[in-house]
Scaffold this active site. Structure first.
Site, PDB file in Angstrom:
ATOM      1  N   GLU A  48      55.506 -13.841   4.541  1.00 58.96           N
ATOM      2  CA  GLU A  48      54.531 -14.463   5.447  1.00 58.96           C
ATOM      3  C   GLU A  48      54.572 -13.895   6.854  1.00 58.96           C
ATOM      4  OE1 GLU A  48      56.310 -18.187   3.452  1.00 58.96           O
ATOM      5  OE2 GLU A  48      56.686 -16.028   3.326  1.00 58.96           O
ATOM      6  N   ASN A  49      55.708 -13.336   7.275  1.00 58.05           N
ATOM      7  CA  ASN A  49      55.773 -12.807   8.635  1.00 58.05           C
ATOM      8  C   ASN A  49      55.096 -11.450   8.777  1.00 58.05           C
ATOM      9  OD1 ASN A  49      57.967 -11.847   7.056  1.00 58.05           O
ATOM     10  ND2 ASN A  49      59.070 -11.206   8.875  1.00 58.05           N
TER      11      ASN A  49
END
Length: 224
Positions: A48-49
């Site tokens: 997700e980052n």
């Protein structure tokens, strides 16, 4: 009877990830799956980052703390990996472009309901976070967890009593005792560790189990 290790669960789950899939690995135990992906399949791991193309955990000497996943763990990247901002990353999630997300679990029910972020008002996890987007956006959810909690309580249950992460989303559950397919709103045992009887597995489960005719023996290949 020897339950699978966390790495053993990860290795078994990795065998069911198909060639060409884009996969998100949830924070915690699911991160181990990155170390056991089949060499003969092209699988792109998403974080997700803002990463697509993660590799396995680095060796101690190769750790670069500028390369971390969403769980703040050090990672490696494969050739051709991409880096992008959160908007692009969650666009991949919300756009339905992930064939699979692997999440941990507190409770899973036979209708596919998953609870994995809070047990009560005093739980240390403050919010559902990105699991909400992953549960809603991924094409399928696999859950990786121990079969029972540390006190022996049921995690395979008829109905989730903890706050839901998603309703009707789970396709498979991989535990230290067995593999469960969720079919027709029921748990179907497809793999079970050697030395464990059907009666014993049922006694350690809070929901009715059904057993496949061609059940496989679940072995800890990570320890081999």
């Amino acid at each position: 009877m020897t339950p699978l290790t966390r790495d053993g669960i990860a290795a078994r789950l990795a065998r069911d990830i198909q060639d060409g899939w884009h996969v998100n690995l949830g924070i915690g135990m699911p991160e181990l799956v990155a170390n056991y992906l089949p060499d003969d399949r092209e699988i792109l791991l998403h974080s997700e980052n803002g990463i697509l193309g993660m590799g396995p955990y680095p060796e101690e000497k190769d750790i670069d703390w500028t390369l971390i996943n969403a769980g703040k763990k050090p990672i490696t990247t494969i050739k051709g990996a991409s880096f992008f901002d959160h908007a692009w990353s969650f666009g991949i999630v919300r756009g339905g472009h992930l064939q699979l997300c692997v999440l941990g679990g507190y409770q899973v029910a036979p209708n596919g309901d998953l609870a994995n972020w809070a047990r009560d008002a005093d739980d240390p996890l403050p919010a559902i976070g990105g699991a909400m987007d992953l549960a809603a956006g991924a094409q399928r959810i696999f859950v990786m967890m121990t079969h029972n909690d540390k006190n022996g309580g049921f995690k395979v249950v008829e109905d989730c009593t903890y706050p839901l992460t998603g309703a009707g989303i789970v396709k498979k559950v991989f535990t230290d005792l067995c593999v469960l397919d969720i079919q027709d709103r029921r748990f179907l045992v497809t793999d079970m560790i050697d030395g464990l009887s059907r009666e014993e597995l049922q006694a350690r489960s809070g929901a009715k189990l059904h057993f496949a005719e061609d059940m496989a023996v679940l072995a800890d290949r990570a320890a081999a």
